[in-house]
Scaffold this active site. Sequence first.
Site, PDB file in Angstrom:
ATOM      1  N   HIS A 188       0.821  -1.210   0.000  1.00  0.00           N
ATOM      2  CA  HIS A 188       0.000   0.000   0.000  1.00  0.00           C
ATOM      3  C   HIS A 188       0.860   1.266   0.000  1.00  0.00           C
ATOM      4  CE1 HIS A 188      -3.703   2.270   0.758  1.00  0.00           C
ATOM      5  NE2 HIS A 188      -2.945   3.042   1.530  1.00  0.00           N
TER       6      HIS A 188
ATOM      7  N   HIS B 121       3.129   6.067  -1.959  1.00  0.00           N
ATOM      8  CA  HIS B 121       3.839   7.171  -1.321  1.00  0.00           C
ATOM      9  C   HIS B 121       5.352   7.046  -1.464  1.00  0.00           C
ATOM     10  CE1 HIS B 121       0.125   8.458   0.754  1.00  0.00           C
ATOM     11  NE2 HIS B 121      -0.105   7.159   0.897  1.00  0.00           N
TER      12      HIS B 121
ATOM     13  N   LYS C 191      -4.658  10.467  -9.005  1.00  0.00           N
ATOM     14  CA  LYS C 191      -4.455  10.746  -7.582  1.00  0.00           C
ATOM     15  C   LYS C 191      -4.519  12.255  -7.432  1.00  0.00           C
ATOM     16  CE  LYS C 191      -3.268   9.226  -3.432  1.00  0.00           C
ATOM     17  NZ  LYS C 191      -3.921   8.140  -2.689  1.00  0.00           N
TER      18      LYS C 191
END
Length: 313
Positions: free
Chosen positions: A178, A194, A239
């Site tokens: 994730h 990220h 995003k």
Amino acid sequence: MAARFCGLLALLCLSGLDASRPAVNQELSTIFNELWVLDVNRMTPATDYTISVQGRASFVNQGSHVVRDHASQPLFSNVNETKLTNITTFSLFINLLDNFERSTGVAERVTTEELTEINLFLDAVLETEVMKRAHRYLVSKAKSSADLRHFKSQLYLIWFHLYHRHRNTGLDSCGFEHVFVGETKSGTEIIGFHNWIQFYLQEKNLHLDYKGYKARDHDLPDQDDHVLNLQFSWHGLVKPVGSAFIGTSPEFEMALFTIVFLMNTERSTTVLVNIDQCRMELVVIRHGRSLGTAYPKLLSSNGRHVVRQQHSH
């Protein structure tokens, strides 16, 4: 100009940044700055990589696939791929990036080869001074065992233990996937993602398109920042705003978020810290005894929060 710590590819909501916040956590700021100094594998802007922040991204609703492109060029114009290949933790990190199913709801299947890759990566991370210092800190707080094998098992549980992110499916997610690889949800949105290395590699392979930076008027980014808030599309999904460190090593990011995870027991934890010239929140959300997500929220870069404090006195 000295390279600043602000290396965030930022998945954060920029609204409400001036709302009341908890006091800066001085103890965590101190240990995180120690880790920053110890991060000898960190890449140097303009030497090891070059970014072009270009235009400010526009507002986009979550789930929208239509977005105006405010960056005609890629974010990364070059990265020292020799270092990506030759620095052990970087190369072993990259080996892990293709081990996961992008879509939630699709069960993950870990092969023997992939399990070996995870073990090699964790062993390499544990040999770095960054993770050694993080380990000593956690032992001093009685949050981790001094036994290195037990600490490795703890890291595995936090970062690589598989769990259900999508209901009524098999084990389809883990913290590492994730946070560092990125996932898609219901074919409509990007979740997680990220990490700057994954961003660079996906951009290089034309799977990702940088749309522009996200920032307030008084905190415009530049190519020396080690933190960046931005907008991008990935495999056709958008995003609206994201966050990540830029140039930092995998062991540095894992160490920071592991410490926040283990020092707190709430499902969702936010700590306010100063690292180098940046003030940020580090957000960690648990999924049982494993990591659900972890990301930074950049509040102020280039030491501007220090200047504002001085002017307020």
